[in-house]
Design a protein around this motif. Structure first.
Motif, mmCIF file in Angstrom:
data_model
loop_
_atom_site.group_PDB
_atom_site.id
_atom_site.type_symbol
_atom_site.label_atom_id
_atom_site.label_comp_id
_atom_site.label_asym_id
_atom_site.label_seq_id
_atom_site.Cartn_x
_atom_site.Cartn_y
_atom_site.Cartn_z
ATOM 1 N N CYS A 98 0.835 -1.209 0.000
ATOM 2 C CA CYS A 98 0.000 0.000 0.000
ATOM 3 C C CYS A 98 0.870 1.260 0.000
ATOM 4 O O CYS A 98 0.592 2.218 -0.718
ATOM 5 N N LEU A 99 1.919 1.245 0.809
ATOM 6 C CA LEU A 99 2.845 2.377 0.857
ATOM 7 C C LEU A 99 3.508 2.584 -0.509
ATOM 8 O O LEU A 99 3.569 3.696 -1.034
ATOM 9 N N ARG A 100 3.992 1.507 -1.081
ATOM 10 C CA ARG A 100 4.665 1.594 -2.391
ATOM 11 C C ARG A 100 3.708 2.130 -3.456
ATOM 12 O O ARG A 100 4.062 3.013 -4.237
ATOM 13 N N LEU A 101 2.494 1.620 -3.498
ATOM 14 C CA LEU A 101 1.515 2.069 -4.482
ATOM 15 C C LEU A 101 1.200 3.546 -4.314
ATOM 16 O O LEU A 101 1.145 4.296 -5.293
ATOM 17 N N LYS A 102 0.990 3.983 -3.070
ATOM 18 C CA LYS A 102 0.676 5.396 -2.824
ATOM 19 C C LYS A 102 1.818 6.294 -3.309
ATOM 20 O O LYS A 102 1.588 7.328 -3.932
ATOM 21 N N LEU A 103 3.050 5.896 -3.048
ATOM 22 C CA LEU A 103 4.195 6.691 -3.499
ATOM 23 C C LEU A 103 4.305 6.697 -5.015
ATOM 24 O O LEU A 103 4.587 7.735 -5.619
ATOM 25 N N MET A 104 4.058 5.558 -5.639
ATOM 26 C CA MET A 104 4.111 5.489 -7.104
ATOM 27 C C MET A 104 3.034 6.358 -7.743
ATOM 28 O O MET A 104 3.254 6.950 -8.799
ATOM 29 N N GLN A 105 1.878 6.460 -7.108
ATOM 30 C CA GLN A 105 0.780 7.264 -7.643
ATOM 31 C C GLN A 105 1.008 8.762 -7.467
ATOM 32 O O GLN A 105 0.536 9.558 -8.263
ATOM 33 N N ASN A 106 1.707 9.145 -6.399
ATOM 34 C CA ASN A 106 1.783 10.554 -6.037
ATOM 35 C C ASN A 106 3.119 11.250 -6.294
ATOM 36 O O ASN A 106 3.195 12.456 -6.129
ATOM 37 N N PHE A 107 4.145 10.509 -6.678
ATOM 38 C CA PHE A 107 5.450 11.128 -6.865
ATOM 39 C C PHE A 107 6.053 10.696 -8.191
ATOM 40 O O PHE A 107 5.720 9.639 -8.720
ATOM 41 N N PRO A 108 6.957 11.517 -8.723
ATOM 42 C CA PRO A 108 7.525 11.212 -10.044
ATOM 43 C C PRO A 108 8.215 9.855 -10.088
ATOM 44 O O PRO A 108 8.780 9.397 -9.089
ATOM 45 N N PRO A 109 8.184 9.209 -11.242
ATOM 46 C CA PRO A 109 8.741 7.864 -11.362
ATOM 47 C C PRO A 109 10.261 7.791 -11.210
ATOM 48 O O PRO A 109 10.797 6.702 -11.037
ATOM 49 N N HIS A 110 10.945 8.925 -11.257
ATOM 50 C CA HIS A 110 12.405 8.867 -11.115
ATOM 51 C C HIS A 110 12.849 8.614 -9.672
ATOM 52 O O HIS A 110 14.009 8.314 -9.431
ATOM 53 N N PHE A 111 11.927 8.699 -8.715
ATOM 54 C CA PHE A 111 12.279 8.409 -7.324
ATOM 55 C C PHE A 111 12.339 6.901 -7.102
ATOM 56 O O PHE A 111 11.420 6.175 -7.453
ATOM 57 N N LYS A 112 13.433 6.447 -6.501
ATOM 58 C CA LYS A 112 13.539 5.059 -6.070
ATOM 59 C C LYS A 112 12.851 4.986 -4.712
ATOM 60 O O LYS A 112 13.090 5.814 -3.845
ATOM 61 N N VAL A 113 12.005 4.007 -4.525
ATOM 62 C CA VAL A 113 11.231 3.864 -3.294
ATOM 63 C C VAL A 113 11.719 2.636 -2.530
ATOM 64 O O VAL A 113 11.760 1.542 -3.082
ATOM 65 N N ASP A 114 12.100 2.850 -1.272
ATOM 66 C CA ASP A 114 12.487 1.753 -0.387
ATOM 67 C C ASP A 114 11.503 1.701 0.769
ATOM 68 O O ASP A 114 11.326 2.699 1.475
ATOM 69 N N ILE A 115 10.872 0.556 0.964
ATOM 70 C CA ILE A 115 9.951 0.340 2.069
ATOM 71 C C ILE A 115 10.577 -0.714 2.966
ATOM 72 O O ILE A 115 10.903 -1.810 2.491
ATOM 73 N N LYS A 116 10.748 -0.382 4.233
ATOM 74 C CA LYS A 116 11.376 -1.315 5.169
ATOM 75 C C LYS A 116 10.539 -1.443 6.432
ATOM 76 O O LYS A 116 9.769 -0.559 6.766
ATOM 77 N N VAL A 117 10.757 -2.537 7.136
ATOM 78 C CA VAL A 117 10.138 -2.759 8.434
ATOM 79 C C VAL A 117 11.185 -2.382 9.484
ATOM 80 O O VAL A 117 12.361 -2.718 9.334
#
Length: 129
Positions: A98-117
């Motif tokens: 859910c976090l990854r999807l929200k970031l992909m929808q709301n921020f430019p695709p050039h950002f690398k997204v890291d989700i960690k616990v």
């Protein structure tokens, strides 16, 4: 008590009021990601994501906070570290997605997204991310 929930009675925190967040319009910072305006102007960001098992936001359950978000504009990187409410949270992978999807929808695709616990917060934390 609800049958089937891992954490049927979570601790729910008040959602703090957010003051306006003035800064340069072309600079992305953690507050923009957590709860400010998204890059595309939308006002629903990660603080508004609802927990998969409860009618509360990840912020209200202290799964996510402003401090758990970091942004490195130079490297084009957004990192979020979340803390499940229980060590055997079966929804941790869903929360991460859910976090990854929200970031992909709301921020430019050039950002690398890291989700960690958060380290030590989940029994099988190596399987999420």
């Amino acid at each position: 008590m609800t049958v089937g929930m891992i954490n049927a009675n979570p601790v729910v925190h008040e959602r703090p009021e957010r003051a306006s967040h003035p800064h340069a319009a072309d600079v992305l910072d953690p507050l923009d990601v957590f709860g400010g305006l998204s890059w595309c102007g939308a006002s629903d960001t990660v603080r508004d994501i609802k927990d998969p098992e409860h009618p509360y936001s990840l912020e209200q359950l202290s799964v996510l906070s402003e401090e758990s978000v970091s942004v490195d504009e130079t490297l084009g990187r957004i990192q979020i570290t979340f803390t499940p409410t229980v060590q055997h949270c079966s929804m941790a992978t869903v929360i991460g997605l859910c976090l990854r999807l929200k970031l992909m929808q709301n921020f430019p695709p050039h950002f690398k997204v890291d989700i960690k616990v958060a380290p030590g917060s989940l029994a099988n934390e190596e399987s999420v991310g």
